[in-house]
Design a protein around this motif. Structure first.
Motif, PDB file in Angstrom:
ATOM      1  N   ARG A 124       1.105  -1.244   0.020  1.00 50.36           N
ATOM      2  CA  ARG A 124       0.063  -0.086   0.031  1.00 50.36           C
ATOM      3  C   ARG A 124       0.795   1.174   0.018  1.00 50.36           C
ATOM      4  NH1 ARG A 124      -0.436  -2.452   4.916  1.00 50.36           N
ATOM      5  NH2 ARG A 124       0.567  -1.210   6.903  1.00 50.36           N
ATOM      6  N   TYR A 166     -14.440  11.189   0.744  1.00 46.72           N
ATOM      7  CA  TYR A 166     -13.888  10.155   1.800  1.00 46.72           C
ATOM      8  C   TYR A 166     -14.441   8.838   1.357  1.00 46.72           C
ATOM      9  CZ  TYR A 166     -14.365   7.594   6.506  1.00 46.72           C
ATOM     10  OH  TYR A 166     -14.277   6.894   7.403  1.00 46.72           O
ATOM     11  N   GLN A 167     -13.701   7.757   1.428  1.00 45.12           N
ATOM     12  CA  GLN A 167     -13.876   6.461   1.079  1.00 45.12           C
ATOM     13  C   GLN A 167     -14.439   6.272  -0.461  1.00 45.12           C
ATOM     14  OE1 GLN A 167     -16.568   4.632   3.946  1.00 45.12           O
ATOM     15  NE2 GLN A 167     -14.681   4.320   5.176  1.00 45.12           N
ATOM     16  N   ALA A 169     -13.853   5.056  -4.171  1.00 48.88           N
ATOM     17  CA  ALA A 169     -13.216   3.917  -4.942  1.00 48.88           C
ATOM     18  C   ALA A 169     -12.522   4.491  -6.086  1.00 48.88           C
ATOM     19  CB  ALA A 169     -14.516   3.115  -5.656  1.00 48.88           C
ATOM     20  N   GLU A 259      -7.889   6.570  -3.648  1.00 50.20           N
ATOM     21  CA  GLU A 259      -8.797   5.565  -2.980  1.00 50.20           C
ATOM     22  C   GLU A 259      -8.242   5.291  -1.422  1.00 50.20           C
ATOM     23  OE1 GLU A 259     -10.566   1.477  -4.206  1.00 50.20           O
ATOM     24  OE2 GLU A 259      -8.516   1.139  -4.395  1.00 50.20           O
ATOM     25  N   TYR A 260      -6.849   5.139  -1.514  1.00 46.84           N
ATOM     26  CA  TYR A 260      -6.227   4.615  -0.078  1.00 46.84           C
ATOM     27  C   TYR A 260      -6.167   5.617   0.824  1.00 46.84           C
ATOM     28  CZ  TYR A 260      -2.922   2.795   3.159  1.00 46.84           C
ATOM     29  OH  TYR A 260      -2.238   2.593   4.301  1.00 46.84           O
ATOM     30  N   SER A 262      -8.212   8.312   1.029  1.00 44.73           N
ATOM     31  CA  SER A 262      -9.602   8.722   1.416  1.00 44.73           C
ATOM     32  C   SER A 262     -10.200   7.937   2.282  1.00 44.73           C
ATOM     33  CB  SER A 262     -10.449   9.093   0.135  1.00 44.73           C
ATOM     34  OG  SER A 262     -10.877   7.828  -0.556  1.00 44.73           O
ATOM     35  N   SER A 263      -9.575   6.556   2.260  1.00 44.95           N
ATOM     36  CA  SER A 263     -10.096   5.395   3.222  1.00 44.95           C
ATOM     37  C   SER A 263      -9.902   5.907   4.656  1.00 44.95           C
ATOM     38  CB  SER A 263      -9.721   4.236   2.729  1.00 44.95           C
ATOM     39  OG  SER A 263      -8.265   3.763   2.957  1.00 44.95           O
ATOM     40  N   VAL A 264      -8.838   6.714   4.767  1.00 47.24           N
ATOM     41  CA  VAL A 264      -8.260   6.998   6.358  1.00 47.24           C
ATOM     42  C   VAL A 264      -8.735   8.508   6.592  1.00 47.24           C
ATOM     43  CG1 VAL A 264      -6.207   7.264   7.653  1.00 47.24           C
ATOM     44  CG2 VAL A 264      -6.461   5.458   5.897  1.00 47.24           C
ATOM     45  N   THR A 266     -10.684  12.334   5.387  1.00 46.65           N
ATOM     46  CA  THR A 266     -11.323  13.011   4.396  1.00 46.65           C
ATOM     47  C   THR A 266     -10.683  13.980   3.540  1.00 46.65           C
ATOM     48  OG1 THR A 266     -13.381  13.050   5.679  1.00 46.65           O
ATOM     49  CG2 THR A 266     -13.392  14.695   4.078  1.00 46.65           C
TER      50      THR A 266
END
Length: 312
Positions: A124, A166-167, A169, A259-260, A262-264, A266
């Motif tokens: 990652r 945020y989150q 894809a 993607e990565y 925004s998974s953590v 905002t």
């Protein structure tokens, strides 16, 4: 050679770009249309264009969907407006006040190899943060800190976020990008030569000295960049090419990075993401910046970022 693909800017026609300069001691937005620069406020006033609010670059990006059609219309209405001489401007960072600057480390396979980790393939993106004090404008002076002797260059493609994310894809990541900009992730290599036992390297401080993040001169909207994963990227010091690569060599592409991250966290309009550097950094050569050096960073479609280096 990739160097043959480097271009000055976004091209002609209705293409436009945004940047920031100093005027009477305050930051003002410049607007480039078909290669000609204007003060955005003057262009708006001359054309009688209604706008949604303040005209700082971050203000514009925070209302990107509203501003984009306005700026596209302005791009064809520069007649009668005083143009600017770019070599006489006092350039500031393209976005002087981003919400955050998130950076990806070790994101080009050839750079991983030159730093002594050939064959390593991260699962990652590796991330770190740079503070706002690192930002430096086009043609501004990078003052070498007296406490370091190994100041290094890193040519990078910067993503400018244009919508709250945020989150997100990967397949939708392109929808949150406002544009792209050249970025130089300057590093003090002698500050990472002795990792702290049990803690490792200090990835924040060795990249956080004042001026360690030249950004600019202009932001090119995503719509004028056909493929951000196929851009020639080159850096030279005093005219000698040190880095000559392409964004196609990234381990994690723009979409995967968004993607990565925004998974953590905002991501907000006006945030900057630096996407890593290719091979050719000074540390891999045993070369470092010194008083009197001139650094030139060019990215295809995005223009050229120049930095003067001086000792205090």
């Amino acid at each position: 050679m990739t160097r043959d693909r480097i271009q000055e800017g976004a091209g002609s026609g209705d293409a436009w770009r945004l940047g920031t300069v100093a005027s009477a001691g305050r930051p003002v937005t410049v607007f480039e249309a078909a290669g000609t620069l204007y003060l955005l406020d003057e262009l708006i006033a001359k054309t009688g264009t209604a706008t949604p609010g303040q005209t700082g670059v971050r203000d514009v990006i925070e209302q990107w969907d509203t501003w984009r059609p306005i700026l596209t219309k302005l791009a064809g209405n520069g007649a009668g407006v005083q143009s600017l001489e770019r070599d006489r401007l006092d350039w500031l960072p393209a976005i002087p006040n981003p919400g955050k600057i998130v950076c990806v480390g070790v994101n080009y396979r050839d750079h991983v190899a030159e730093m002594g980790s050939a064959g390593v393939s991260p699962e990652r993106p590796f991330a770190f943060i740079k503070p706002q004090n690192t930002l430096l404008g086009h043609r501004q002076t990078l003052w070498l800190p007296p406490v370091t002797r190994k100041v290094d260059w890193e040519a990078e493609l910067a993503i400018v976020i244009g919508r709250k994310a945020y989150q997100v894809a990967a397949k939708d990541a392109w929808n949150v990008v406002a544009g792209y900009c050249p970025f130089n992730d300057i590093s003090a290599r002698d500050w990472i030569s002795q990792p702290v036992p049990g803690l490792g390297m200090d990835w924040i401080l060795h990249k956080s000295f004042d001026g360690f993040g030249p950004l600019g001169p202009l932001i090119t909207p995503a719509e004028f960049v056909p493929d951000p994963q196929n851009l020639a990227i080159r850096l030279s010091v005093n005219g000698e090419v040190k880095q000559d690569s392409t964004t196609a060599n990234m381990i994690f592409d723009v979409a995967a990075i968004i993607e990565y991250f925004s998974s953590v966290m905002t991501l907000m309009p006006g945030d900057i993401i630096a996407t890593g550097t290719p091979a050719g950094v000074g540390h891999g050569r045993g070369e470092y910046l010194k008083d009197g050096d001139n650094v030139s960073l060019s990215i295809e479609c995005l223009g050229e970022l120049s930095t003067e280096v001086r000792s205090r």
